[in-house]
Motif scaffolding. Structure first.
Motif, PDB file in Angstrom:
ATOM      1  N   ARG A   1       4.772  -0.350   8.144  1.00  0.00           N
ATOM      2  CA  ARG A   1       5.239   0.047   6.808  1.00  0.00           C
ATOM      3  C   ARG A   1       4.049   0.312   5.879  1.00  0.00           C
ATOM      4  O   ARG A   1       3.927  -0.286   4.813  1.00  0.00           O
ATOM      5  CB  ARG A   1       6.170  -1.004   6.215  1.00  0.00           C
ATOM      6  N   ARG A   2       3.183   1.236   6.289  1.00  0.00           N
ATOM      7  CA  ARG A   2       1.991   1.558   5.516  1.00  0.00           C
ATOM      8  C   ARG A   2       1.946   3.049   5.213  1.00  0.00           C
ATOM      9  O   ARG A   2       2.619   3.871   5.850  1.00  0.00           O
ATOM     10  CB  ARG A   2       0.725   1.182   6.300  1.00  0.00           C
ATOM     11  N   THR A   3       1.134   3.394   4.229  1.00  0.00           N
ATOM     12  CA  THR A   3       0.806   4.786   3.931  1.00  0.00           C
ATOM     13  C   THR A   3      -0.635   5.010   4.368  1.00  0.00           C
ATOM     14  O   THR A   3      -1.530   4.253   3.977  1.00  0.00           O
ATOM     15  CB  THR A   3       0.948   5.080   2.428  1.00  0.00           C
TER      16      THR A   3
ATOM     17  N   ALA B   1      -0.427  -0.147   1.180  1.00  0.00           N
ATOM     18  CA  ALA B   1       0.966  -0.582   1.114  1.00  0.00           C
ATOM     19  C   ALA B   1       1.827   0.562   0.583  1.00  0.00           C
ATOM     20  O   ALA B   1       1.359   1.405  -0.194  1.00  0.00           O
ATOM     21  CB  ALA B   1       1.092  -1.810   0.211  1.00  0.00           C
ATOM     22  N   ARG B   2       3.081   0.589   1.004  1.00  0.00           N
ATOM     23  CA  ARG B   2       3.961   1.699   0.633  1.00  0.00           C
ATOM     24  C   ARG B   2       4.146   1.825  -0.882  1.00  0.00           C
ATOM     25  O   ARG B   2       4.379   2.913  -1.402  1.00  0.00           O
ATOM     26  CB  ARG B   2       5.329   1.513   1.300  1.00  0.00           C
ATOM     27  N   ASP B   3       4.050   0.702  -1.611  1.00  0.00           N
ATOM     28  CA  ASP B   3       4.297   0.749  -3.054  1.00  0.00           C
ATOM     29  C   ASP B   3       3.032   1.070  -3.853  1.00  0.00           C
ATOM     30  O   ASP B   3       3.053   1.084  -5.083  1.00  0.00           O
ATOM     31  CB  ASP B   3       4.898  -0.571  -3.542  1.00  0.00           C
ATOM     32  N   GLN B   4       1.913   1.340  -3.192  1.00  0.00           N
ATOM     33  CA  GLN B   4       0.683   1.679  -3.894  1.00  0.00           C
ATOM     34  C   GLN B   4       0.592   3.186  -4.115  1.00  0.00           C
ATOM     35  O   GLN B   4       1.115   3.980  -3.327  1.00  0.00           O
ATOM     36  CB  GLN B   4      -0.540   1.197  -3.100  1.00  0.00           C
ATOM     37  N   GLU B   5      -0.079   3.571  -5.200  1.00  0.00           N
ATOM     38  CA  GLU B   5      -0.269   4.980  -5.520  1.00  0.00           C
ATOM     39  C   GLU B   5      -1.432   5.529  -4.689  1.00  0.00           C
ATOM     40  O   GLU B   5      -2.599   5.301  -5.006  1.00  0.00           O
ATOM     41  CB  GLU B   5      -0.557   5.146  -7.014  1.00  0.00           C
TER      42      GLU B   5
ATOM     43  N   THR C   1       3.049   8.795   5.979  1.00  0.00           N
ATOM     44  CA  THR C   1       3.773   7.534   6.138  1.00  0.00           C
ATOM     45  C   THR C   1       4.135   7.268   7.595  1.00  0.00           C
ATOM     46  O   THR C   1       4.553   6.166   7.928  1.00  0.00           O
ATOM     47  CB  THR C   1       5.057   7.521   5.295  1.00  0.00           C
TER      48      THR C   1
END
Length: 528
Positions: free
Chosen positions: A315-317, A359-363, A393
């Motif tokens: 679950r990473r970008t 992390a997915r929620d990071q810009e 993603t």
């Protein structure tokens, strides 16, 4: 830094496991005595290290463990306490088994000894027919000696092969491939945090090992079993890693000997090469990112390696970056200062790849810009340009992203000052230059460039070609071109007239100037 890969040659036959009690009982000379297991049947897979013929009641004090003891029991007959103590002493000495020859002393299996052996979990075997202990001992000992000789021979063969590779200054991967060839199982080298520094062996087997590496490594790290054998890497009282044989199918003692030989060679390789465990981490990252960029290995097959190398993948970008003329150490320091997870590796032609894991929620774009700005500050190079692909993603999209970032970096090579590009350059920023880079190997494009620039593609035309390049890159700004070449305006006019005369074009005509510009971009791309 370049990494040379070596095709895995397949394993040699591993050393057979040491003889077990069960295997000894299956030998022809033992079967002639009609053996019967009367106690400890669940322990028949114990390894037999040696065979002793002993009648003394205190035989245990003469053993060192792993022996199969043969006895007629003549000194034990009629004394149940002595029989019990005899079995207990063998258990305390960690004997492999006791074999009792029935005859004058014991015409039938003695219950006292049988019960004591069962309580201790010691295999007890009786021979119903007379069997010369000397012949039986000779048979077992000769087999054990042959195994020990084979182990020593294999150990020396491994030592010789690895020493030859070290002398030839072979890379780490070649040593690991040689170790995997002799052990016949996956080989993994890690640092003390279980981060994988190198692997070797059949690809599918290695992938199986790495798929859940963190759990497997910590579980197997405390003890050896099921063929997991490890040896420490270090020297002068300092440990810095370990090598693990993962699922070695041969004799445990032989596997441990091979692991020790491998560890000695790896430590020597590091010392003579002036390398460190950290440089092995760089080589591991380099091999992984090179494989991702090349596309030779499917991304899904590289995921276990990335995870084992310490890159967060769930679950990473992922943000693929390429920095021209970047310093690996500086890039890694910048990552650490910002607390960002990623891999850094030098590719080729002065390109350094960076794969960020966010992390997915990071810009992603904001953090990439922050990384580029901090890199400029830390390196002191205000002109450092970071080429970036769009964030991914899905892991399977990472190879395409790295190739995109590499393409962007190639497209702006040696031109950032002229083009005034941002610190983070993306595909949309390279415009026509990027397209020409993609088409530079097309024969039609090559022929077009040669035809358009024919009058300047000679030694005498080098200075005029440089003036033309600057003139077109600045949007045909004559004042700026004269300034960059440190010449007067009249001198520049004379050079531009010479360029037009040689090419037979009018640079004031937009279409002709555009044609020459495209040809020049194609020529520069081919030269790069």
């Amino acid at each position: 830094m370049t990494t040379t890969t070596r095709e895995y040659r397949g394993p040699v036959e591993p050393l057979e496991p040491a003889l077990s009690v069960r295997q000894v009982l299956a030998l022809e000379r033992v079967l002639a005595g009609e053996p019967e297991v009367v106690a400890g049947a669940a322990q028949l897979d114990r390894p037999v290290r040696w065979v002793h013929v002993a009648e003394a009641a205190d035989v245990g004090v003469m053993l060192s463990g792993g022996e199969m003891v043969l006895t007629t029991g003549v000194l034990l007959a009629g004394d149940e306490s002595a029989q019990t103590e005899y079995v207990r002493s063998l258990h305390r000495a960690e004997a492999a088994a006791v074999v009792l020859g029935l005859g004058r002393a014991f015409p039938a299996p003695p219950d006292t000894m049988r019960r004591a052996a069962e309580r201790c979990g010691l295999p007890m075997v009786v021979l119903h027919r007379p069997s010369p202990f000397a012949e039986l001992t000779e048979e077992v000992q000769s087999r054990l000696v042959r195994r020990k000789f084979a182990a020593v021979s294999l150990s020396e063969a491994v030592r010789t092969a690895l020493t030859g590779l070290i002398t030839a200054q072979a890379p780490l991967q070649h040593l690991l491939d040689e170790i995997a060839h002799h052990t016949g199982c996956p080989v993994v080298v890690t640092n003390l945090a279980h981060r994988v520094l190198g692997t070797a062996g059949e690809r599918s087997a290695v992938d199986d090992v790495l798929r859940d590496w963190e759990r497997i490594a910590r579980q197997a790290g405390g003890s050896e079993g099921d063929g997991w054998i490890r040896a420490e890497l270090g020297g002068r009282g300092e440990r810095w890693g370990q090598i693990m044989l993962c699922g070695y199918r041969g004799d445990t003692a032989g596997g441990r000997l091979l692991a020790d030989r491998a560890a000695e060679a790896l430590v020597l390789h590091r010392m003579l090469g002036g390398t460190s465990a950290h440089s092995w981490e760089e080589q591991s990252a380099q091999g992984l990112l090179t494989d991702l960029v090349s596309g030779v290995v499917a991304a899904r097959h590289l995921l276990p390696r990335a995870r084992a190398a310490g890159l967060p993948v769930n679950r990473r970008t992922f943000v693929p970056l390429v920095v021209r003329d970047g310093d690996c150490a500086q890039l890694e320091r910048t990552l650490r200062l910002l607390g960002m997870a990623g891999l850094v590796a030098e590719l080729a032609d002065g390109a350094t790849a960076v794969l960020l894991s966010l992390a997915r929620d990071q810009e992603a774009e904001a953090l990439t810009a922050h990384f580029a700005a901090r890199l400029r500050t830390e390196s002191g190079e205000s002109g450092t340009v970071v080429a970036a692909a769009a964030p991914r993603t899905a892991w399977d999209d990472v190879p395409a992203g790295l190739r995109e970032a590499r393409h962007v970096a190639d497209a702006v090579a040696d031109s950032s000052a002229v083009l005034g590009l941002p610190a983070v350059v993306r595909l949309k920023d390279v415009h026509l230059r990027g397209l020409i880079r993609l088409l530079r190997d097309d024969p039609h494009v090559q022929a077009f460039a040669e035809r358009e620039l024919d009058g300047l593609l000679c030694a005498a035309g080098d200075d005029l070609l440089a003036v033309l390049r600057t003139y077109l890159a600045t949007g045909r700004n004559k004042s700026r071109t004269a300034q960059l070449h440190h010449v007067s305006r009249p001198a520049l006019y004379r050079r531009l007239e010479a360029v037009q005369a040689r090419l037979g074009v009018d640079l004031d005509d937009f279409e002709q100037a555009a044609s020459v510009h495209i040809a020049l971009l194609a020529h520069d791309a081919q030269q790069a």
